[in-house]
Design a protein around this motif. Structure first.
Motif, PDB file in Angstrom:
ATOM      1  N   ALA A  60      -5.425  -5.074   2.828  1.00  0.00           N
ATOM      2  CA  ALA A  60      -4.748  -3.861   2.992  1.00  0.00           C
ATOM      3  C   ALA A  60      -4.517  -2.849   1.879  1.00  0.00           C
ATOM      4  CB  ALA A  60      -3.522  -4.113   3.570  1.00  0.00           C
ATOM      5  N   MET A  61      -4.652  -3.482   0.570  1.00  0.00           N
ATOM      6  CA  MET A  61      -4.828  -2.614  -0.624  1.00  0.00           C
ATOM      7  C   MET A  61      -6.071  -2.246  -0.815  1.00  0.00           C
ATOM      8  SD  MET A  61      -1.767  -2.272  -2.040  1.00  0.00           S
ATOM      9  CE  MET A  61      -1.949  -2.133  -3.707  1.00  0.00           C
TER      10      MET A  61
ATOM     11  N   PRO B 188       0.794  -1.273   0.088  1.00  0.00           N
ATOM     12  CA  PRO B 188      -0.094  -0.043   0.086  1.00  0.00           C
ATOM     13  C   PRO B 188       0.765   1.326  -0.074  1.00  0.00           C
ATOM     14  CG  PRO B 188      -0.797  -1.292   1.674  1.00  0.00           C
ATOM     15  CD  PRO B 188       0.171  -2.282   1.065  1.00  0.00           C
ATOM     16  N   VAL B 189       1.920   1.127   0.480  1.00  0.00           N
ATOM     17  CA  VAL B 189       2.766   2.281   0.932  1.00  0.00           C
ATOM     18  C   VAL B 189       3.516   2.580  -0.661  1.00  0.00           C
ATOM     19  CG1 VAL B 189       5.032   3.554   2.006  1.00  0.00           C
ATOM     20  CG2 VAL B 189       3.292   2.402   3.150  1.00  0.00           C
ATOM     21  N   LYS B 190       4.393   1.411  -0.960  1.00  0.00           N
ATOM     22  CA  LYS B 190       4.874   1.371  -2.350  1.00  0.00           C
ATOM     23  C   LYS B 190       4.237   2.138  -3.493  1.00  0.00           C
ATOM     24  CE  LYS B 190       8.651  -1.103  -4.291  1.00  0.00           C
ATOM     25  NZ  LYS B 190       9.484  -2.480  -4.384  1.00  0.00           N
ATOM     26  N   THR B 191       2.881   1.780  -3.518  1.00  0.00           N
ATOM     27  CA  THR B 191       2.180   2.067  -4.601  1.00  0.00           C
ATOM     28  C   THR B 191       1.494   3.355  -4.490  1.00  0.00           C
ATOM     29  OG1 THR B 191       0.240   0.872  -3.631  1.00  0.00           O
ATOM     30  CG2 THR B 191       1.463  -0.426  -5.100  1.00  0.00           C
ATOM     31  N   GLY B 192       1.340   3.858  -3.394  1.00  0.00           N
ATOM     32  CA  GLY B 192       0.923   5.111  -3.063  1.00  0.00           C
ATOM     33  C   GLY B 192      -0.571   5.320  -2.620  1.00  0.00           C
ATOM     34  N   ARG B 193      -1.263   3.926  -2.453  1.00  0.00           N
ATOM     35  CA  ARG B 193      -2.404   3.855  -2.116  1.00  0.00           C
ATOM     36  C   ARG B 193      -2.868   4.385  -0.520  1.00  0.00           C
ATOM     37  NH1 ARG B 193      -5.936   0.907  -5.836  1.00  0.00           N
ATOM     38  NH2 ARG B 193      -7.588   0.248  -4.576  1.00  0.00           N
ATOM     39  N   LEU B 194      -1.837   3.922   0.119  1.00  0.00           N
ATOM     40  CA  LEU B 194      -1.926   4.707   1.794  1.00  0.00           C
ATOM     41  C   LEU B 194      -0.493   5.334   2.095  1.00  0.00           C
ATOM     42  CD1 LEU B 194      -3.707   1.619   3.421  1.00  0.00           C
ATOM     43  CD2 LEU B 194      -4.729   3.595   2.530  1.00  0.00           C
ATOM     44  N   THR B 195      -0.499   6.148   2.783  1.00  0.00           N
ATOM     45  CA  THR B 195       0.756   6.767   3.602  1.00  0.00           C
ATOM     46  C   THR B 195       1.211   5.792   4.560  1.00  0.00           C
ATOM     47  OG1 THR B 195      -0.765   7.950   5.285  1.00  0.00           O
ATOM     48  CG2 THR B 195      -0.372   9.198   3.551  1.00  0.00           C
ATOM     49  N   ALA B 196       2.241   5.929   5.015  1.00  0.00           N
ATOM     50  CA  ALA B 196       2.923   5.016   5.955  1.00  0.00           C
ATOM     51  C   ALA B 196       2.082   5.006   7.319  1.00  0.00           C
ATOM     52  CB  ALA B 196       4.563   5.468   6.143  1.00  0.00           C
ATOM     53  N   LYS B 197       1.472   6.017   7.577  1.00  0.00           N
ATOM     54  CA  LYS B 197       0.869   5.996   8.694  1.00  0.00           C
ATOM     55  C   LYS B 197      -0.581   5.362   8.738  1.00  0.00           C
ATOM     56  CE  LYS B 197      -0.745   8.200  12.841  1.00  0.00           C
ATOM     57  NZ  LYS B 197      -1.998   7.125  13.313  1.00  0.00           N
ATOM     58  N   GLU B 198      -1.035   5.620   7.539  1.00  0.00           N
ATOM     59  CA  GLU B 198      -2.356   5.035   7.303  1.00  0.00           C
ATOM     60  C   GLU B 198      -2.273   3.315   7.090  1.00  0.00           C
ATOM     61  OE1 GLU B 198      -4.410   8.428   4.279  1.00  0.00           O
ATOM     62  OE2 GLU B 198      -3.304   7.020   3.475  1.00  0.00           O
ATOM     63  N   ALA B 199      -1.201   3.117   6.358  1.00  0.00           N
ATOM     64  CA  ALA B 199      -0.967   1.709   6.169  1.00  0.00           C
ATOM     65  C   ALA B 199      -0.634   0.773   7.322  1.00  0.00           C
ATOM     66  CB  ALA B 199       0.130   1.475   5.153  1.00  0.00           C
TER      67      ALA B 199
ATOM     68  N   ASP C  26      -2.414  -2.675  11.695  1.00  0.00           N
ATOM     69  CA  ASP C  26      -2.667  -3.111  13.036  1.00  0.00           C
ATOM     70  C   ASP C  26      -4.467  -3.392  13.264  1.00  0.00           C
ATOM     71  OD1 ASP C  26      -0.067  -2.785  13.765  1.00  0.00           O
ATOM     72  OD2 ASP C  26      -0.480  -0.676  14.624  1.00  0.00           O
ATOM     73  N   MET C  27      -5.249  -2.891  12.421  1.00  0.00           N
ATOM     74  CA  MET C  27      -6.508  -2.848  12.571  1.00  0.00           C
ATOM     75  C   MET C  27      -6.899  -4.433  12.073  1.00  0.00           C
ATOM     76  SD  MET C  27      -9.504  -2.999  10.506  1.00  0.00           S
ATOM     77  CE  MET C  27      -9.340  -2.055   9.193  1.00  0.00           C
ATOM     78  N   LEU C  28      -6.392  -4.665  10.865  1.00  0.00           N
ATOM     79  CA  LEU C  28      -6.368  -6.073  10.441  1.00  0.00           C
ATOM     80  C   LEU C  28      -5.714  -7.177  11.249  1.00  0.00           C
ATOM     81  CD1 LEU C  28      -5.776  -5.201   6.580  1.00  0.00           C
ATOM     82  CD2 LEU C  28      -8.050  -6.131   7.384  1.00  0.00           C
ATOM     83  N   LEU C  29      -4.708  -6.914  11.825  1.00  0.00           N
ATOM     84  CA  LEU C  29      -4.237  -8.065  12.624  1.00  0.00           C
ATOM     85  C   LEU C  29      -4.977  -8.164  13.822  1.00  0.00           C
ATOM     86  CD1 LEU C  29      -0.363  -6.965  12.189  1.00  0.00           C
ATOM     87  CD2 LEU C  29      -1.346  -9.200  11.722  1.00  0.00           C
TER      88      LEU C  29
END
Length: 245
Positions: free
Chosen positions: A157-158, A107-118, A123-126
């Motif tokens: 997560a994506m 998600p971070v590498k593709t720019g879909r989410l920021t590092a914080k959002e990812a 954490d939410m998914l885990l």
């Protein structure tokens, strides 16, 4: 009328030596449906699934994703794949990265989410799958069932439009299969669009909205679990299910 996420027209996949793994397949995957693809080994199930996100390049035919022809060479394949989650038989987690990093990387590498959002999403998914305590572990420290559930939430997560599962339980010990199937059931209830290749016929009969039965590179019969598994009017399907159920 359900809109189609995927529309497949005249799909052919030939391997070396002229072996036709897929022979002129027409099909669609509808938004919000749970589609199971079943049939004997070598019938083209996994090849069909892998063609859907172009892990296999079709020999001929067209695949439309939300109305766009993704088999067109001008199409941006990476952008398309960001919308299609894939869960493999053998997990495909990065062994050198922590579980948390495995989930946040794409998600971070593709720019879909920021590092914080990812990170928050991971954490939410885990927490959702009861594996938050494993966030700093490495894949080698997890059981097969735990790895596969991590692989599923990594795909989630994506924020994909559809999840493709290629025999997600076949590499697992029998006692670990249940924990993966229950997560898949939960996703189905939430309306996630899923296409699943599986040998778990009982699970398919219970969860699927629709089932494709494949043989010799073609969809021989498609319909509800009742029409395909319990009361098929196709002799090949009848023979197959009488042996596996």
């Amino acid at each position: 009328m359900n809109e189609n996420i995927f529309e497949v027209k005249g799909l052919v996949k030939e391997f070396q030596g002229g072996v036709k793994a897929l022979n002129n397949v027409d099909a669609e995957v509808r938004k919000g449906e749970v589609l199971f693809i079943v049939g004997p080994s070598g019938s083209g199930k996994s090849t069909f699934l892998r063609c859907l996100n172009l892990l296999e390049t079709p020999t001929s035919g067209h695949i439309f994703f939300k109305g766009t022809d993704v088999t067109d060479k001008k199409n941006n394949i990476n952008k398309f794949r960001q919308q299609v989650g894939m869960v493999f038989q053998h997990f495909n987690l990065f062994p050198n990265l922590t579980i948390h990093k495995n989930i946040t990387l794409a998600p971070v590498k593709t720019g879909r989410l920021t590092a914080k959002e990812a990170s928050d999403k991971a954490d939410m998914l885990l927490k959702r799958i009861g594996l938050f305590d494993k966030r700093d572990s490495y894949p080698s420290q997890l059981s097969g069932g735990q790895k596969q559930r991590i692989a599923i939430i990594r795909a989630l997560a994506m924020n994909p439009d559809v999840l493709l599962f290629d025999e997600p339980t076949s590499a697992l010990d029998p006692e670990m299969v249940g924990e993966v199937l229950s997560l898949m059931k939960e996703l189905a209830r939430e309306g996630m669009t899923m296409a699943v290749v599986t040998h778990e016929i009982g699970f398919a009969a219970e969860v699927a909205d629709r089932i494709f039965f494949m043989d010799h590179g073609q969809i021989v019969i498609s319909g509800t679990p009742d029409e395909v598994i319990r009361n098929p009017d196709n002799p090949r399907a009848k023979e197959f299910f009488s042996k596996v159920l």
